[in-house]
Design an enzyme around this catalytic site. Structure first.
Site, mmCIF file in Angstrom:
data_model
loop_
_atom_site.group_PDB
_atom_site.id
_atom_site.type_symbol
_atom_site.label_atom_id
_atom_site.label_comp_id
_atom_site.label_asym_id
_atom_site.label_seq_id
_atom_site.Cartn_x
_atom_site.Cartn_y
_atom_site.Cartn_z
ATOM 1 N N MET A 17 16.968 -72.998 -16.151
ATOM 2 C CA MET A 17 17.962 -71.994 -16.566
ATOM 3 C C MET A 17 18.148 -70.982 -15.444
ATOM 4 O O MET A 17 17.209 -70.265 -15.072
ATOM 5 C CB MET A 17 17.525 -71.298 -17.862
ATOM 6 C CG MET A 17 17.675 -72.190 -19.084
ATOM 7 S SD MET A 17 17.299 -71.330 -20.628
ATOM 8 C CE MET A 17 15.515 -71.289 -20.573
ATOM 9 N N ALA A 18 19.385 -70.946 -14.944
ATOM 10 C CA ALA A 18 19.720 -70.020 -13.865
ATOM 11 C C ALA A 18 19.481 -68.585 -14.320
ATOM 12 O O ALA A 18 19.797 -68.223 -15.463
ATOM 13 C CB ALA A 18 21.187 -70.217 -13.478
ATOM 14 N N CYS A 101 26.025 -78.995 -15.727
ATOM 15 C CA CYS A 101 26.441 -77.583 -15.811
ATOM 16 C C CYS A 101 27.961 -77.449 -15.982
ATOM 17 O O CYS A 101 28.738 -77.984 -15.186
ATOM 18 C CB CYS A 101 25.995 -76.818 -14.568
ATOM 19 S SG CYS A 101 26.363 -75.068 -14.725
ATOM 20 N N LYS A 140 19.805 -84.706 -15.131
ATOM 21 C CA LYS A 140 20.025 -84.047 -16.422
ATOM 22 C C LYS A 140 21.530 -84.055 -16.677
ATOM 23 O O LYS A 140 22.300 -83.553 -15.861
ATOM 24 C CB LYS A 140 19.482 -82.621 -16.367
ATOM 25 C CG LYS A 140 19.690 -81.803 -17.630
ATOM 26 C CD LYS A 140 18.818 -80.552 -17.604
ATOM 27 C CE LYS A 140 19.044 -79.653 -18.785
ATOM 28 N NZ LYS A 140 20.301 -78.876 -18.677
ATOM 29 N N ASN A 199 17.561 -82.866 -25.362
ATOM 30 C CA ASN A 199 17.737 -81.424 -25.170
ATOM 31 C C ASN A 199 18.947 -80.940 -25.971
ATOM 32 O O ASN A 199 19.918 -81.663 -26.143
ATOM 33 C CB ASN A 199 17.926 -81.151 -23.662
ATOM 34 C CG ASN A 199 18.398 -79.738 -23.356
ATOM 35 O OD1 ASN A 199 19.443 -79.533 -22.738
ATOM 36 N ND2 ASN A 199 17.647 -78.745 -23.774
ATOM 37 N N GLY A 200 18.829 -79.701 -26.439
ATOM 38 C CA GLY A 200 19.947 -79.063 -27.141
ATOM 39 C C GLY A 200 19.551 -78.581 -28.516
ATOM 40 O O GLY A 200 19.188 -79.391 -29.377
ATOM 41 N N ASP A 201 19.572 -77.253 -28.694
ATOM 42 C CA ASP A 201 19.365 -76.614 -29.997
ATOM 43 C C ASP A 201 17.963 -76.812 -30.580
ATOM 44 O O ASP A 201 17.793 -76.664 -31.798
ATOM 45 C CB ASP A 201 20.414 -77.093 -31.015
ATOM 46 C CG ASP A 201 21.829 -76.697 -30.628
ATOM 47 O OD1 ASP A 201 21.980 -75.902 -29.680
ATOM 48 O OD2 ASP A 201 22.779 -77.193 -31.265
ATOM 49 N N GLY A 223 15.395 -74.783 -24.030
ATOM 50 C CA GLY A 223 16.053 -73.820 -23.151
ATOM 51 C C GLY A 223 16.131 -72.447 -23.793
ATOM 52 O O GLY A 223 15.187 -71.653 -23.752
HETATM 53 C C1 LIG Z 1 21.166 -68.874 -19.106
HETATM 54 C C2 LIG Z 1 21.221 -70.373 -18.950
HETATM 55 C C3 LIG Z 1 21.128 -70.923 -17.690
HETATM 56 C C4 LIG Z 1 21.168 -72.325 -17.538
HETATM 57 N N1 LIG Z 1 21.011 -72.863 -16.290
HETATM 58 C C5 LIG Z 1 20.920 -74.202 -16.153
HETATM 59 C C6 LIG Z 1 20.592 -74.790 -14.891
HETATM 60 O O1 LIG Z 1 20.354 -74.100 -13.895
HETATM 61 N N2 LIG Z 1 20.539 -76.157 -14.829
HETATM 62 C C7 LIG Z 1 20.765 -76.956 -15.925
HETATM 63 O O2 LIG Z 1 20.694 -78.183 -15.823
HETATM 64 N N3 LIG Z 1 21.046 -76.418 -17.117
HETATM 65 C C8 LIG Z 1 21.097 -75.079 -17.265
HETATM 66 N N4 LIG Z 1 21.305 -74.548 -18.494
HETATM 67 C C9 LIG Z 1 21.369 -75.453 -19.671
HETATM 68 C C10 LIG Z 1 19.967 -75.615 -20.285
HETATM 69 O O3 LIG Z 1 19.074 -76.213 -19.365
HETATM 70 C C11 LIG Z 1 20.026 -76.484 -21.554
HETATM 71 O O4 LIG Z 1 20.496 -77.769 -21.197
HETATM 72 C C12 LIG Z 1 20.960 -75.900 -22.616
HETATM 73 O O5 LIG Z 1 20.770 -74.512 -22.758
HETATM 74 C C13 LIG Z 1 20.758 -76.599 -23.976
HETATM 75 O O6 LIG Z 1 19.442 -76.468 -24.401
HETATM 76 P P1 LIG Z 1 18.993 -75.334 -25.483
HETATM 77 O O7 LIG Z 1 19.844 -75.519 -26.703
HETATM 78 O O8 LIG Z 1 17.527 -75.603 -25.731
HETATM 79 O O9 LIG Z 1 19.257 -74.003 -24.850
HETATM 80 C C14 LIG Z 1 21.306 -73.165 -18.673
HETATM 81 C C15 LIG Z 1 21.426 -72.580 -19.921
HETATM 82 C C16 LIG Z 1 21.380 -71.208 -20.081
HETATM 83 C C17 LIG Z 1 21.490 -70.626 -21.464
#
Ligand SMILES: Cc1cc2nc3c(=O)[nH]c(=O)nc-3n(C[C@H](O)[C@H](O)[C@H](O)COP(=O)(O)O)c2cc1C
Length: 318
Positions: A17-18, A101, A140, A199-201, A223
């Site tokens: 996560m950036a 992304c 990913k 991954n997701g939610d 995430g």
């Molecule tokens: C603040 C933020 C930054 C993210 N940065 C990246 C990243 O750098 N690379 C990436 O593959 N996904 C990035 N994502 C996506 C997450 O890795 C993840 O795939 C997405 O949030 C879904 O998972 P979650 O529902 O558990 O959050 C980012 C998501 C968020 C919210």
């Protein structure tokens, strides 16, 4: 579980996560049970130009290993050149390619989720990487509306030599809205022989258990639920092991974790007031008096004064 030749103590991964998953944050997640942590995405172009801030994103320490560096770009040559530099300096266990992304800044550069439109480019990127670097390579992805097209991308990634694939069950158009569908990860797991990570939610023990059971995937990646709450990894692993949640003092946990986060930022030389302020909202979410703490942090300039504010809050919640 195992990915490539890497043995992992469990199948819970911290998502890249950036502006969130810096070394300090990743160490907290490791402490609470994330077996594999991912760096923020790193621009292949910037690595090749040796951008100092960019290079810092790959920084790790022995206690974090194994860890994964995620890279983004669209040129197989530049991505490979950057990966060679990163593997030499940081020796990650895995180099992951961002193919999901949807952020306009990344899409405008024709990187991230844009790659999903070009399966032959996806092949070239992964294939060139696996041919030229010694670190295992993963990818990913997000999904595309059409199941067959999503499966084609996944097969392409496997055929090109990837050691694993992570599937976020939203399309690029969805951004972060709606719900993430697990049916794609399930179908991909059925077809591929490399490890598949859903991954997701995933936000608690129940959703973690459901994702693993429903998809049959090898691992799950968390995430947003970890932002400001790295302790989620302990909660989820406890639930998966015991089938039930446990009680804990949410306020004390959040505040103590925030304090430790700041100490770790300082320890690794990556402390910045801007980052602490940005994270303060997440780490104090739901904590009594959290608005006050954020206001107080606004005038603080030194790490000592910041810790002073947070420890007072901690005392108030005991
Ligand atoms: C603040 C933020 C930054 C993210 N940065 C990246 C990243 O750098 N690379 C990436 O593959 N996904 C990035 N994502 C996506 C997450 O890795 C993840 O795939 C997405 O949030 C879904 O998972 P979650 O529902 O558990 O959050 C980012 C998501 C968020 C919210």
């Amino acid at each position: 579980m195992k990915i490539a030749n890497i043995s992992l103590p469990n199948n819970l991964f911290l998502a890249p996560m950036a502006n969130v998953t810096n070394l300090a944050f990743r160490m907290l997640c490791k402490k609470y049970g994330a077996s594999l942590t991912y760096s923020e995405m790193i621009s292949a172009d910037a690595v090749v130009r040796q951008g100092e801030k960019t290079m810092q994103r790959g920084m790790t320490c022995e206690d974090e290993r194994p860890f994964c560096i995620q890279i983004f770009g669209n040129s197989p040559e530049t991505i490979t050149e950057a990966a060679l530099i990163l593997e030499e300096i940081y020796k990650p266990a895995i180099i992951d390619v961002n193919m999901g992304c949807p952020a306009p800044l990344i899409v405008r550069q024709e990187c991230g989720s844009v790659l999903l439109n070009f399966p032959s480019l996806v092949y070239d990127i992964v294939n060139r990487l696996t041919d030229n670097i010694s670190t295992p390579v993963s990818a990913k992805i997000r999904v595309v509306d059409d199941m067959e097209k999503t499966l084609e991308i996944a097969r392409t990634i496997e055929d090109a030599g990837a050691c694993a694939i992570t599937v976020h069950g939203r399309t690029r158009e969805q951004m972060y809205s709606g719900t993430s569908s697990l049916k794609y990860a399930k179908a991909i797991k059925k077809e591929l022989s490399i490890p598949v990570i859903a991954n997701g939610d995933i936000k608690d023990g129940e959703s973690a258990k459901h994702a693993l059971q429903y998809t049959g995937c090898d691992g799950i990646m968390i995430g947003r639920a970890a932002i400001g709450h790295p302790y989620i990894f302990r909660q989820i692993s406890h639930y998966l092991e015991n089938g039930e949640s446990f009680e804990f003092d949410h306020c004390t946990q959040q505040v103590n974790d925030f304090m430790e986060y700041i100490v770790l930022l300082e320890k690794y030389g990556i402390f910045s007031l801007g980052d602490v302020k940005a994270q303060s909202k997440a780490f104090t979410k739901g904590v009594l008096g959290s608005r006050h703490i954020r206001e107080e942090l606004n005038d603080k300039k030194t790490i000592e004064s910041i810790i002073g504010v947070i420890s007072e809050m901690c005392a108030g919640t005991d």
